[in-house]
Enzyme design. Structure first.
Site, short mmCIF file in Angstrom:
data_model
loop_
_atom_site.label_atom_id
_atom_site.label_comp_id
_atom_site.label_asym_id
_atom_site.label_seq_id
_atom_site.Cartn_x
_atom_site.Cartn_y
_atom_site.Cartn_z
N GLU A 130 0.68 -1.31 -0.06
CA GLU A 130 0.02 0.02 -0.22
C GLU A 130 0.88 1.39 -0.03
O GLU A 130 0.43 2.01 0.75
CB GLU A 130 -0.93 0.18 1.22
N GLU A 182 -5.39 -8.17 -0.19
CA GLU A 182 -6.14 -7.89 1.08
C GLU A 182 -7.24 -7.58 0.63
O GLU A 182 -7.58 -6.83 -0.07
CB GLU A 182 -5.44 -6.80 1.83
O1 AHR Z 1 -5.13 -5.67 7.34
C1 AHR Z 1 -5.02 -4.60 8.04
C2 AHR Z 1 -4.26 -3.38 7.05
O2 AHR Z 1 -5.22 -2.91 6.36
C3 AHR Z 1 -3.17 -3.75 6.49
O3 AHR Z 1 -1.88 -3.69 7.41
C4 AHR Z 1 -2.94 -2.69 5.54
O4 AHR Z 1 -2.15 -3.23 4.51
C5 AHR Z 1 -4.30 -2.27 5.13
O5 AHR Z 1 -4.51 -0.97 5.26
#
Ligand code: AHR
Length: 502
Positions: free
Chosen positions: A197, A315
């Protein structure tokens, strides 16, 4: 008089509303055609993720001293339910955590590992779990490791050394270090993420697209020169408030010769506790995948490069939910439906996260229980394999959260040629009406008995806890006949049907 007009207005509104609903009233039909193949479903679609965050690792998967833990400190009860989830690939160590993580802190004798202030989540990191423990855990649960490197505060040198530590045979500094730490043979870690990210200002080492792409390119080169067989995942969009399309385009055009995947992240929520707005939240997932697939195509054409680049949706989940009530697994199933519907371009997905953090598994010292979201993931991982099919779906629709014509039935389909089974995953997003659908096989006949797994409870707010676990799938069978099958999907439900064909 004033009251009289108010009553008239109310009646007219009610009449128009019911007319609008009734006017649509299409008979629900799902048509399956084995010739309409989308692509092979990669088993990595059902992957997961662990981060040094909250109680995911410490107190989740790892808790030395707890009688429930094995000799290496890993919770055996957690291992058991993780194995039953058939996790094909596990991402680590973050997430935001990785952007401040220096892997050398987490190897060697534990008493010599430094405790550090961890800036992503404001915790103290003991470094008791590092690379060797992560690999040991992956071996215990039978999963493929996926390491996401630090491209926030980390260097190219650290990245290439990490690949050497994990993947090279003995004879050079970092490979010998691994051997001295008790691991003679290389780990052969195949999947490596190029940061996390980095398009988000919340990230340590946040960069603009050009700076990230240039930085990641050099890391990628060194890592691939260290081990030509690794697969690299570029940090794609996670910040959809920004110009995410330009980010992905820049990253793809700069990194196309090095990367094998570009990542996408999406979290959704239900801040207004509105059922239909919540059900609409996964609507942009299809769009984000399709736009990114188009950008991949553009980068390939511009670079005259035909080696594939895929999407790793590494994610996804529902954020800030109250105890994972029954609505949540429906949204999770819609994410998974979307990945299967795009099986030609999405070749990996990782639920965030495996234990305790927005997770399917909840632990306390005395044991664990399974949240509602465990079940759709388990059903997909068990049954939805083979070739994804482009199912035709006709049903009524709803409008919510600014989106229009959202079909109540959210469907994905697969054909498993070895088992001669069509697998249908169906979320009925109608809050209070069951939907009866005719399911037609356009290319042959159904046969034998269908196995059906249904996740449903009347109470939409039903949730599992230590005290009671009311939410779990119910298994049923039904005779298929040869012609159309008619199936009644309960209001607000998720169903997997395994339908044998001749
Ligand atoms: O999953 C929690 C967080 O969400 C992770 O660390 C990040 O990559 C995302 O913003």
């Amino acid at each position: 008089m004033k009251h009289f007009y108010s009553w008239i207005l109310l009646f007219v509104t009610l009449f128009l509303n019911s007319w609008a609903t009734a006017a649509e009233n299409k008979p629900a039909v799902i048509k399956i055609d084995l010739d309409r193949a989308i692509g092979e479903i990669d088993p990595n679609l059902y992957g997961n993720f662990i981060e040094h965050l909250g109680k995911c690792i410490y107190g989740g998967i790892y808790e030395p001293g707890n009688p429930l833990s094995d000799a290496d400190g890993f919770r055996s009860d957690v291992i058991k339910v993780v194995k039953e989830l058939s996790v094909p690939i596990l991402r680590w160590p973050g997430g935001n955590f990785t952007s401040g993580y220096h892997w050398m802190d987490g190897i060697g004798p534990r008493e010599k590992r430094p405790a550090r202030v961890e800036l992503a989540w404001g915790a103290v990191e003991s470094n008791a779990v590092g690379t060797d423990e992560f690999i040991a855990y992956c071996r215990k649960i039978g999963t493929e490791p996926y390491i996401c490197i630090n491209l926030g505060t980390g260097t190219w040198e650290e990245a290439r050394n990490w690949v050497e530590y994990c993947n090279r045979p003995k004879g050079t500094e970092y490979a010998d270090l691994r051997a001295r730490n008790g691991h003679e043979e290389p780990y052969h870690v195949k999947y490596w993420g190029l940061g996390n990210e980095i398009d988000g200002p919340w990230q340590m080492g946040y960069k603009n697209a050009e700076d990230y792409a240039k930085y990641a390119l050099e890391a990628a080169k060194l890592m691939k020169w260290m081990d030509k067989d690794i697969k690299l995942i570029a940090s794609g969009s996670s910040n959809f408030g920004a110009d995410w399309i330009t980010w992905n385009r820049t990253v793809l055009n700069t990194l196309r010769d090095q990367i094998d995947y570009i990542s996408l992240h999406t979290y959704v929520g239900n801040p207004k506790d509105n059922f239909y707005e919540f059900m609409a939240q996964t609507r942009p997932v299809d769009e984000r995948i399709e736009i990114t697939a188009g950008l991949i195509r553009e980068a390939q054409i511009r670079g005259n490069r035909h080696k594939p680049i895929y999407i790793a949706f590494d994610e996804y989940n529902v954020w800030h939910r109250a105890n994972a009530q029954l609505e949540v697994p429906y949204v999770l199933a819609s994410f998974l439906n979307s990945f299967v519907r795009h099986a030609d371009s999405v070749k990996m997905a990782n639920m965030a996260q495996l234990v305790n953090v927005l997770a399917p598994i909840h632990t306390e010292k005395q044991g664990l229980y399974l949240h509602t979201i465990y079940f759709p993931l388990q059903l997909f991982a068990r049954y939805s394999h083979g070739v994804a099919l482009d199912a035709f779906v006709q049903c009524d629709t709803f409008d919510a959260a600014g989106f229009t014509k959202i079909p109540y039935l959210d469907v994905s389909a697969a054909y498993n040629p070895q088992k001669k089974l069509v697998i249908l995953n169906v979320v009925n997003r109608h809050k209070d009406q069951a939907i009866e659908a005719r399911i037609l096989n356009q290319t042959g006949a159904w046969t034998g008995k269908a196995a059906i797994y249904e996740l449903y409870q009347e109470d939409l707010k039903a949730a599992n806890s230590f005290d009671s676990q009311p939410v779990k799938p119910v298994e049923k069978t039904a005779d298929c006949g040869t012609d159309a099958i008619t199936y009644r999907f309960p209001a607000h439900s998720f169903t997997t049907l395994c339908l044998p064909i001749r």
